[in-house]
Scaffold this motif. Structure first.
Motif, short mmCIF file in Angstrom:
data_model
loop_
_atom_site.label_atom_id
_atom_site.label_comp_id
_atom_site.label_asym_id
_atom_site.label_seq_id
_atom_site.Cartn_x
_atom_site.Cartn_y
_atom_site.Cartn_z
N GLY A 1 50.08 35.15 47.54
CA GLY A 1 49.79 36.56 47.70
C GLY A 1 48.32 36.87 47.93
N ARG A 2 48.01 38.16 47.91
CA ARG A 2 46.65 38.60 48.21
C ARG A 2 45.67 38.42 47.05
NH1 ARG A 2 46.81 43.63 48.29
NH2 ARG A 2 49.02 44.18 48.35
N HIS A 3 46.18 38.29 45.84
CA HIS A 3 45.31 38.10 44.68
C HIS A 3 45.86 37.00 43.76
CE1 HIS A 3 44.01 42.35 45.69
NE2 HIS A 3 42.88 41.68 45.67
N PRO A 4 45.86 35.76 44.25
CA PRO A 4 46.31 34.66 43.39
C PRO A 4 45.37 34.47 42.21
CG PRO A 4 45.26 33.80 45.38
CD PRO A 4 45.37 35.28 45.57
N LEU A 5 45.90 33.95 41.13
CA LEU A 5 45.07 33.73 39.96
C LEU A 5 44.05 32.63 40.22
CD1 LEU A 5 47.82 33.80 37.18
CD2 LEU A 5 46.04 35.52 37.55
N PRO A 6 42.83 32.79 39.70
CA PRO A 6 41.85 31.72 39.84
C PRO A 6 42.25 30.53 38.97
CG PRO A 6 41.02 33.40 38.37
CD PRO A 6 42.31 33.94 38.94
N ALA A 7 41.76 29.36 39.31
CA ALA A 7 42.01 28.19 38.47
C ALA A 7 41.51 28.47 37.06
CB ALA A 7 41.30 26.97 39.05
N SER B 1 50.34 42.87 44.75
CA SER B 1 49.63 41.59 44.71
C SER B 1 49.31 41.13 43.30
CB SER B 1 48.33 41.69 45.52
OG SER B 1 47.43 42.61 44.92
N GLY B 2 50.11 41.56 42.32
CA GLY B 2 49.92 41.06 40.97
C GLY B 2 48.82 41.72 40.18
N VAL B 3 48.42 42.92 40.58
CA VAL B 3 47.36 43.64 39.87
C VAL B 3 47.94 44.81 39.08
CG1 VAL B 3 45.16 44.88 40.06
CG2 VAL B 3 45.62 42.90 41.52
N THR B 4 48.49 45.82 39.78
CA THR B 4 49.01 46.97 39.05
C THR B 4 50.25 46.64 38.22
OG1 THR B 4 50.20 47.69 41.06
CG2 THR B 4 48.07 48.72 40.60
N ALA B 5 50.92 45.53 38.52
CA ALA B 5 52.02 45.10 37.66
C ALA B 5 51.52 44.90 36.23
CB ALA B 5 52.63 43.81 38.20
N CYS B 6 50.27 44.47 36.11
CA CYS B 6 49.70 44.25 34.78
C CYS B 6 49.55 45.56 34.00
CB CYS B 6 48.35 43.55 34.89
SG CYS B 6 48.44 41.89 35.61
N HIS B 7 49.43 46.68 34.74
CA HIS B 7 49.35 47.99 34.09
C HIS B 7 50.65 48.26 33.32
CE1 HIS B 7 49.12 52.45 33.83
NE2 HIS B 7 47.82 52.25 33.85
N ARG C 1 57.55 38.94 32.09
CA ARG C 1 56.63 38.03 32.77
C ARG C 1 56.17 38.61 34.11
NH1 ARG C 1 60.00 32.68 32.91
NH2 ARG C 1 61.73 34.17 33.10
N LEU C 2 55.15 38.01 34.68
CA LEU C 2 54.50 38.50 35.89
C LEU C 2 54.78 37.58 37.07
CD1 LEU C 2 52.39 40.33 37.39
CD2 LEU C 2 50.63 38.74 36.55
N TYR C 3 55.22 38.18 38.18
CA TYR C 3 55.28 37.47 39.46
C TYR C 3 53.99 37.79 40.19
CZ TYR C 3 56.54 36.58 44.36
OH TYR C 3 56.54 36.17 45.68
N VAL C 4 53.06 36.87 40.15
CA VAL C 4 51.70 37.12 40.65
C VAL C 4 51.69 37.38 42.16
CG1 VAL C 4 49.36 36.23 40.84
CG2 VAL C 4 50.72 35.71 38.81
N GLY C 5 52.41 36.57 42.93
CA GLY C 5 52.38 36.72 44.38
C GLY C 5 52.88 38.06 44.86
N SER C 6 53.87 38.61 44.15
CA SER C 6 54.40 39.94 44.40
C SER C 6 54.78 40.16 45.86
CB SER C 6 53.41 40.99 43.89
OG SER C 6 53.36 41.01 42.47
N TRP C 7 54.85 41.43 46.27
CA TRP C 7 55.32 41.75 47.61
C TRP C 7 54.45 41.13 48.70
CZ3 TRP C 7 59.60 42.87 49.79
CH2 TRP C 7 59.64 43.38 51.09
N SER C 8 53.15 40.96 48.43
CA SER C 8 52.25 40.40 49.45
C SER C 8 52.64 38.98 49.80
CB SER C 8 50.79 40.46 48.98
OG SER C 8 50.60 39.73 47.78
N GLU C 9 53.19 38.23 48.87
CA GLU C 9 53.68 36.89 49.15
C GLU C 9 55.09 36.94 49.72
OE1 GLU C 9 53.72 32.64 46.91
OE2 GLU C 9 54.72 34.26 45.81
N TRP C 10 55.97 37.65 49.04
CA TRP C 10 57.38 37.70 49.45
C TRP C 10 57.53 38.15 50.90
CZ3 TRP C 10 61.85 36.54 46.62
CH2 TRP C 10 63.06 36.90 47.23
#
Length: 279
Positions: free
Chosen positions: A60-66, A237-243, A257-266
C-alpha cells in the motif's frame, strides 16, 4: 491507561513525558513551525511512520517501516520503554497521531496516548503555542521484542471478508466505499464482503471522540456476534484505520487487527472489487 488524554492533564508537564506533533500532510513542517505545543517533536507520516514506497501494490501507500528503523527513530526522539508519550495532530487524531499511537502499542509500549481534540483543543483551552523547533535529546536504540503485533495481510483480509464468522470494517468515507468517488487511489470501490463504518462517526461536533459508552455501542452493533479478534479494520492506506482502532481501545475493545495495505494495496492487485451496497 486510557488511549486518550485531555489537554488539562498534568501529565503534559511530567518530567518523563515526550510530546510528538504528528499532524503531517502537505506543508506540515511549516504548520508545525507556525505553532505547536512547547517541546513537541515534529513527526512526518511519510518520513517517519511509513517505509519508502517502491510499489503500492505491495504494502500500500503507507507500509510500516522496518521495526529496526522505527526503533532507531524512537531512540533519536529520546523515547525509552519508560517514557510517557503523548501524540497529537490537527485532524482530531485521524491523520498521523493515531497511526503513531497504534505503532507504539503494537510494539508493546504501554504509556502512549493521543490528545483528544488535537492541537485545536489546546488552542481552545488557551494554551500558548511555541514557534521554536524542538530538538530532543537522543537515547540508545529503543529496545523492541519482535515485529508489529495485530496486523493481517491481504490474503487473510480477503478470506475474512467472505467468512460470516469474521468481519472486515472499511472506515473510509461512505462515497469512497460505495465507489462514487476516489480522490487518492486508482480505482473506486471496496473489498467485497467488507462493511462501512466511517471513522468520522468516532467524533463529536467539536472534533473530540464521542464518549466511550456511545462508541462501544456503535462498534458492538457493527461487530455483532463476531469475536473481537476476528475483526479487521482498514482504510485507504492504513492510517485513518488506526483512528477507529484507537476509538475501539477507548471503548474497551482491544482485539481488532489492522490491514495495513488497505484499499491502496487491494485496488492495485487485480482482485475482486465491489461498488454501491453490493458485496
Amino acid at each position: 491507561m486510557s488511549p486518550l488524554i485531555e489537554i488539562n492533564d498534568p501529565a503534559f508537564a511530567g518530567a518523563n513525558t515526550i510530546l510528538i506533533d504528528a499532524r503531517g500532510g502537505q506543508d506540515s513542517y511549516q504548520r508545525y513551525l507556525a505553532g505547536h505545543l512547547k517541546n513537541a517533536i515534529y513527526s512526518d507520516l511519510d518520513q517517519h511512520l511509513a517505509a519508502k514506497v517502491t510499489d503500492a501494490a505491495i504494502g500500500g501507500r503507507h507500509p510500516l517501516p522496518a521495526v529496526k528503523s522505527f526503533s532507531a527513530l524512537l531512540g533519536s526522539w529520546g523515547i525509552t520503554s519508560d517514557s510517557r508519550v503523548i501524540i497529537y495532530d490537527d485532524k482530531s487524531g485521524a491523520f498521523s497521531a493515531a497511526r503513531l499511537w497504534w505503532m507504539l502499542r503494537s510494539l508493546g509500549h504501554e504509556q502512549v496516548q493521543v490528545l483528544n481534540g488535537g492541537v485545536q483543543a489546546a488552542v481552545k483551552a488557551g494554551v500558548v503555542l511555541s514557534t521554536d523547533a524542538y530538538t530532543p535529546t537522543p537515547v540508545k536504540l529503543y529496545h523492541t521484542h519482535g515485529d508489529y503485533a495485530g496486523t493481517v495481510d491481504i490474503e487473510e483480509t480477503g478470506a475474512a471478508a467472505q467468512d460470516e464468522r469474521r468481519l472486515v470494517i472499511d472506515v473510509r468515507e461512505t462515497p469512497r466505499y460505495l465507489g462514487q468517488t476516489e480522490p487518492i487511489d486508482l480505482i473506486a470501490g471496496h473489498i467485497p464482503g467488507s462493511v462501512n463504518l466511517p471513522y468520522i462517526l468516532n467524533l463529536d461536533a467539536d472534533g473530540k471522540y464521542m464518549p466511550a459508552e456511545i462508541l462501544r455501542s456503535m462498534y458492538l452493533d457493527a461487530i455483532g456476534d463476531v469475536a473481537h479478534d476476528e475483526v479487521i479494520v482498514h482504510c485507504g492506506s492504513g492510517v485513518t484505520a488506526c483512528h477507529t482502532l484507537l476509538g475501539m481501545a477507548y471503548a474497551g475493545i482491544t482485539e481488532p487487527r489492522l490491514y495495513v495495505g488497505s484499499w491502496s494495496e487491494w485496488s492495485r492487485r487485480d482482485l475482486p472489487m465491489a461498488t454501491g451496497n453490493n458485496n
